[in-house]
Design a protein around this motif. Structure first.
Motif, mmCIF file in Angstrom:
data_model
loop_
_atom_site.group_PDB
_atom_site.id
_atom_site.type_symbol
_atom_site.label_atom_id
_atom_site.label_comp_id
_atom_site.label_asym_id
_atom_site.label_seq_id
_atom_site.Cartn_x
_atom_site.Cartn_y
_atom_site.Cartn_z
ATOM 1 N N ALA A 343 0.944 -1.162 -0.076
ATOM 2 C CA ALA A 343 0.005 0.178 -0.048
ATOM 3 C C ALA A 343 0.756 1.192 0.062
ATOM 4 O O ALA A 343 0.623 2.242 0.441
ATOM 5 C CB ALA A 343 -1.034 -0.052 1.132
ATOM 6 N N GLN A 344 2.088 1.239 -0.538
ATOM 7 C CA GLN A 344 2.959 2.542 -0.654
ATOM 8 C C GLN A 344 2.348 3.587 -1.191
ATOM 9 O O GLN A 344 2.446 4.790 -0.692
ATOM 10 C CB GLN A 344 4.091 2.080 -1.252
ATOM 11 N N HIS A 345 1.639 3.485 -2.350
ATOM 12 C CA HIS A 345 1.207 4.621 -2.916
ATOM 13 C C HIS A 345 -0.238 4.796 -2.842
ATOM 14 O O HIS A 345 -0.831 5.940 -2.859
ATOM 15 C CB HIS A 345 1.309 4.348 -4.447
ATOM 16 N N GLY A 365 -1.502 5.705 15.021
ATOM 17 C CA GLY A 365 -1.373 6.982 14.341
ATOM 18 C C GLY A 365 -0.182 7.334 13.647
ATOM 19 O O GLY A 365 -0.338 8.446 13.005
ATOM 20 N N HIS A 366 0.756 6.512 13.688
ATOM 21 C CA HIS A 366 2.023 6.898 12.913
ATOM 22 C C HIS A 366 2.147 5.980 11.554
ATOM 23 O O HIS A 366 1.965 6.625 10.481
ATOM 24 C CB HIS A 366 3.166 6.711 13.772
ATOM 25 N N ASN A 367 1.979 4.468 11.740
ATOM 26 C CA ASN A 367 2.067 4.011 10.611
ATOM 27 C C ASN A 367 1.088 2.758 10.805
ATOM 28 O O ASN A 367 1.069 1.729 9.947
ATOM 29 C CB ASN A 367 3.420 3.076 10.562
ATOM 30 N N GLY A 368 -0.167 3.008 11.163
ATOM 31 C CA GLY A 368 -1.266 2.265 11.457
ATOM 32 C C GLY A 368 -2.016 2.352 12.785
ATOM 33 O O GLY A 368 -1.778 3.423 13.308
ATOM 34 N N GLU A 399 3.244 5.841 3.932
ATOM 35 C CA GLU A 399 4.380 6.633 3.632
ATOM 36 C C GLU A 399 5.387 5.989 4.916
ATOM 37 O O GLU A 399 6.488 5.395 4.697
ATOM 38 C CB GLU A 399 4.730 7.883 3.342
ATOM 39 N N ASN A 400 4.801 6.148 5.918
ATOM 40 C CA ASN A 400 5.763 5.732 7.466
ATOM 41 C C ASN A 400 5.828 4.257 7.368
ATOM 42 O O ASN A 400 6.835 3.690 7.871
ATOM 43 C CB ASN A 400 4.867 6.548 8.552
#
Length: 460
Positions: A343-345, A365-368, A399-400
């Motif tokens: 799911a990078q983009h 809240g940062h990467n999920g 992105e994170n």
């Protein structure tokens, strides 16, 4: 005269089949060998890889001759071979009696390899090969690494099977008393769990974090067009927000919890679940899940077979808002790492319970997103949070997630560290090997072949 070292990887999944997360770990190991063996030998010295697997055939859960051929191609190309371990195929595989037989057979294979090789490192992957702790004795030029990826206390809570508990406890107690038995440090949570709940001596740990072969073609982010076409080919609509999930028909995976949690959102979302039947009575859970989704009048598609392409497409689908991982017990979930790459983009962010190993995978809240699993309604609330995220915030979280997986989960670096640590001469520091500096992740990836095999349709 012994020549080089031998690496014996013992696993029940991922060699002649691929039906669970352990199988994915084995596939990662094979890809790492295939693409990085020269660099690994620079770090750890010459070695020959071997695979030990229960006698492959129709009795093997999810038996796939193509998987076996691929495994043979990789190790035979490096001078090794696949070693079949005889066992009673008419008795249940997931019982200590079968595990004892497999561990004894694997120990015999290790002894045979100790004759032509200087040293042998036998990696016993997960519970079935924990008996190597008893089957290999000091002085045989064999070291054992018990690579437990979970325990009964995690996956069978609140009532773990007492026979499995005893099997695990005996193996870890033997490791604590030994000088030739090691235990893999897969992750922070599992390491702490093994020390606190099983009494493992921390001095017997070797670092081997769970990782991925980051250069694999099937871990690249697909285009939105490809993702949408693939998802539609499985009959999944894309005209409303999608909640996705992937797992076996196993109570610990908590897919029943997700079905109930989606009910309050039924008018606004579509639930897409890949539900892979297990090899025993748990396979009956699939029709129960289907019946429950129908009873709740969900807009839902439950796919009862595994395709490597579908999780990748679902994660990257612009309509997919969340990849839910509602597990009741999990050390580290591959799908969290994989979603971060796919799911990078565009597509999903991961949502998981804030327990076990998930907090070391996800910073809320940062990467999920994380939810409190013991709080009524928390999973539904977590789904609502994911659905309400603004596009810019979602993009930053994706992105994170992508950046963190690449920074922390390179399997080639982890294997190089493990082998160098296990085989370095006495008194030699890990990061100061004369003539054999340990390559970092960037170096290993830059020296990898420029192409990778096409994704293979195998199970999770």
């Amino acid at each position: 005269m012994p020549h080089g070292n031998a690496l014996l990887y013992c696993a029940v999944n991922g060699i002649a089949n691929n039906t669970n997360g352990i199988g994915r770990q084995t596939k990662t190991f094979l890809a790492t060998l295939a693409h990085h063996h020269p660099r690994l030998t620079q770090a750890a010295g010459p070695f020959t890889p071997y695979l030990a697997v229960p006698e492959p055939g129709p009795a093997t859960w999810g038996y796939n001759p193509a998987d076996l051929a691929h495994a043979r191609q990789v190790v035979e190309g490096l001078g090794g071979r696949v070693i079949a371990l005889p066992y009673n195929t008419h008795r249940p595989m997931w019982r200590p009696a079968a595990w004892q037989t497999l561990s004894e057979q694997a120990a015999t294979a290790a002894r045979d390899l100790a004759r032509p090789h200087k040293r042998v490192l036998a990696i016993g992957v997960d519970t079935p090969f924990a008996g190597l702790a008893h089957s290999v004795q000091p002085g045989e030029r064999i070291e054992v690494l018990l690579a437990l990826f979970s325990t009964a206390q995690i996956t069978e809570r609140p009532q773990p099977d007492p026979d499995r508990l005893a099997w695990e406890q005996d193996a870890l107690s033997a490791a604590s008393r030994s000088t030739h038995i090691w235990v893999a440090g897969i992750g922070t949570y599992l390491t702490r769990h093994l020390q606190q709940d099983y009494g493992l001596d921390p001095g017997r740990l070797l670092p081997w974090p769970s990782g991925l072969h980051l250069a694999s073609a099937d871990l690249t982010a697909p285009t939105a067009f490809y993702a949408e076409q693939t998802v539609r080919s499985f009959g999944i609509p894309t005209d409303r927000p999608v909640i996705a999930a992937v797992g076996r028909t196993d109570h610990t995976k908590g897919l029943d919890l997700l079905i109930d949690a989606v009910a309050p959102l039924r008018d606004h979302v579509h639930l897409a679940m890949i539900v892979v039947p297990a090899d025993d009575e748990r396979a009956a859970l699939l029709p129960r899940y289907q019946a429950r989704a129908a009873e709740l009048q969900l807009s839902a598609t439950l796919i009862g077979r595994y395709s490597r392409t579908l999780p990748r497409a679902l994660a990257a689908l612009p309509a997919t808002r969340v990849m839910a991982v509602p597990s009741r017990g999990e050390t580290l979930a591959n799908i969290v790492f994989e979603t971060g790459l796919w799911a990078q983009h565009h597509g999903a962010i991961a949502l998981a319970p804030g327990r076990d190993g998930f907090p070391e995978q996800i910073i809320d809240g940062h990467n999920g997103l994380l939810y409190a699993p013991d709080t009524p309604g928390a999973l539904t609330h977590g789904l609502r949070r994911a659905l309400a995220l603004p596009d810019q915030r979602r993009g930053q979280m994706r992105e994170n997630a992508h950046r963190r997986v690449h920074a922390e989960r390179d399997a080639a670096t982890h294997l190089a560290t493990l082998l160098t640590s296990a085989w370095r001469p006495a008194g030699q520091e890990l990061d100061n090997l004369v003539g054999h500096p340990l390559p970092d992740a960037r170096t290993l990836r830059s020296q990898a072949p420029t192409s990778t095999p096409a994704p293979r349709e195998t199970a999770p």
